[in-house]
Design an enzyme around this catalytic site. Structure first.
Site, PDB file in Angstrom:
ATOM      1  N   VAL A 194       0.832  -1.209   0.000  1.00  0.00           N
ATOM      2  CA  VAL A 194       0.000   0.000   0.000  1.00  0.00           C
ATOM      3  C   VAL A 194       0.862   1.252   0.000  1.00  0.00           C
ATOM      4  CG1 VAL A 194      -1.731   1.320   1.271  1.00  0.00           C
ATOM      5  CG2 VAL A 194      -1.939  -1.162   1.097  1.00  0.00           C
TER       6      VAL A 194
ATOM      7  N   GLY B  18      -2.801 -14.984  -5.081  1.00  0.00           N
ATOM      8  CA  GLY B  18      -2.446 -13.846  -4.254  1.00  0.00           C
ATOM      9  C   GLY B  18      -3.609 -13.214  -3.531  1.00  0.00           C
TER      10      GLY B  18
ATOM     11  N   LYS C  74     -13.457  -4.381  10.378  1.00  0.00           N
ATOM     12  CA  LYS C  74     -14.127  -3.417   9.499  1.00  0.00           C
ATOM     13  C   LYS C  74     -15.536  -3.108  10.002  1.00  0.00           C
ATOM     14  CE  LYS C  74     -11.386  -5.049   5.590  1.00  0.00           C
ATOM     15  NZ  LYS C  74     -11.374  -5.903   4.383  1.00  0.00           N
TER      16      LYS C  74
ATOM     17  N   GLY D  75      -5.991  -4.421  -2.657  1.00  0.00           N
ATOM     18  CA  GLY D  75      -5.087  -4.259  -3.790  1.00  0.00           C
ATOM     19  C   GLY D  75      -4.349  -2.936  -3.720  1.00  0.00           C
TER      20      GLY D  75
END
Length: 434
Positions: free
Chosen positions: A16, A189, A207, A304
């Site tokens: 990130v 992945g 979350k 991602g």
């Protein structure tokens, strides 16, 4: 363009953080023109110098000393992409206490220490932004905090973990067992070498804690959120769910109907015609019901490098705009002036009410169905649908029931009696309905 510069310090150049650095550098001119100030990646820290070389950071930007950014009086905004609880917590609190705005994608940190962090930001009069902590590139935090602020959000249903959604999607499409599809996810992945955090529901619970904070203005204790993962889901249950008109998804569930709030994470049966049933693969979505807006679906890539970096840099722009205008900390962390420092008491799971899918493993003999129905009835649980199929191999016969709405404690009481019947040879599989 105004002469003022807003300087950013970046902690971490991993997946990130590296994406954030690249985006800030590649679009510096464009982003600065958008803001009307010069947005600079002034400092970046990582323990691996090779990452800095790969990114082509300008001379003097890279350091291996994390605390140098926090002590640098010229840094306006600190971006934390280190992850984990410590030293990330100490770094974030230090940055806030030194009057720096903070951007973080660290859901575990906010779910565990959000009250302390948000209190500190309010006390110091600086901003903290965390869009990328839930849903990756989906503009979920701002939607709940700002766009839907006129509503009382009555419920949220979320698919908030791409790893689990990929696994369940492939199990549904291929009829393959969990372990086989998990291996596929690791090869692509989508799953870590140790996937426990994802497949046991912990990531989703983090979350959900943040979503609950945004909806209510107060933060639940992470340990108070009942959490179940997907490791016990079998192709047989997926098959039966499909025959009844459902898909199985790992859901974050928030009910805010009045009184105490319900928050829980577990696999759930989602009707084929529900918006969430069409969310496949590694994608995330949050289905929101508001008392004025009605139904809203927020959908997109939940993880991602590029989607998450997009959300992080969006937060940087938000804080940079306030810094440039001389109003840091303009927006409270959870949107409301009443937020920060409050704990949210959740309703106990025993009081939850929903419909249930139950699969019983029974001996192939007369009267079993009647015995099961009798025990359910003794706890005031009625049956909506039932299917019983003949034994295909040596072993028990599956009996599958969908109940009408029932109280969780009543269902658990009934199942304790049912699983003790001599005709029932394995623990009953239970999946709640969305």
């Amino acid at each position: 363009m105004a002469n003022k510069a807003v300087k950013v310090g970046l902690l971490g150049l991993g997946t990130v953080g590296g994406g954030v650095a690249r985006l800030l550098m590649e679009k510096r001119a464009e982003l600065s023109a958008y803001l009307g100030v010069d947005l600079q990646l002034a400092r970046a820290v990582d323990l691996e110098p090779a990452r800095a070389e790969e990114l082509g950071l300008a001379p003097g930007v890279f350091s291996s000393d994390s605390w140098s950014i926090l002590e640098d009086g010229d840094i306006d905004i600190v971006v934390e992409t280190v992850g984990g609880l410590e030293p990330a917590r100490a770094m974030v609190l230090t940055a806030l206490n030194k009057g720096k705005g903070v951007v973080t994608a660290n859901k575990a940190l906010l779910a565990s220490h959000g009250v302390e962090i948000f209190q500190t930001a309010r006390q110091q009069g600086v901003g903290i932004a965390f869009e990328a902590s839930v849903g990756g590139g989906i503009p979920l935090v701002r939607s709940l905090r700002d766009s839907l602020a006129a509503n009382r959000v009555t419920s949220c249903l979320g698919i908030l973990n791409g790893t689990c959604n990929f696994i369940l999607s492939r199990m549904t499409a291929e009829g393959a067992p969990f372990d086989q599809v998990l291996a596929q996810a690791q090869e692509k992945g989508y799953a870590e070498a140790d996937p426990t955090f994802d497949v046991e529901g912990t990531d989703t619970a983090h979350k959900l804690a943040i979503v609950a904070s945004l909806v209510t203005g107060a933060q639940p204790r992470l340990d108070d959120i009942p959490t179940e993962g997907i490791t016990k889901i079998t192709p047989l249950d997926i098959q039966f769910a499909g025959e009844f008109g459902f898909k199985i998804k790992l859901l974050a569930v928030l009910n805010n109907q009045g009184g105490k709030v319900e928050a829980r994470v577990h696999p759930a049966l989602v009707p084929h015609d529900h918006l969430l049933a069409s969310v496949e693969g590694p994608f995330n979505a949050l289905h929101v019901n508001g008392d004025w807006v009605g139904q809203v679906l927020l959908y997109g890539q939940g993880a991602g490098r590029r989607p998450t970096a997009s959300a992080v840099v969006g937060d940087v722009l938000e804080l940079a705009r306030d810094v440039a205008a001389g109003v840091p900390g303009r927006v409270p962390p959870l949107g409301t002036q009443a937020s920060g420092g409050r704990r949210l008491d959740l309703a106990p799971l025993d009081d939850a009410r929903c419909q249930y899918y139950c699969r019983f493993a029974a001996l192939d003999q007369p009267g079993v169905l009647a015995s099961v129905a009798r025990e359910l009835g003794s706890f005031n649980i009625s049956i909506e649908k039932v299917t019983q199929k003949g034994r295909q191999e040596a072993g028990p016969v599956p009996i599958v029931m969908l109940t009408h709405e029932a109280r969780e404690a009543d269902l658990r009481g009934a199942l304790k009696k049912i699983d003790a019947l001599p005709e029932i040879v394995e623990p009953t599989v239970v999946i709640r309905m969305a």
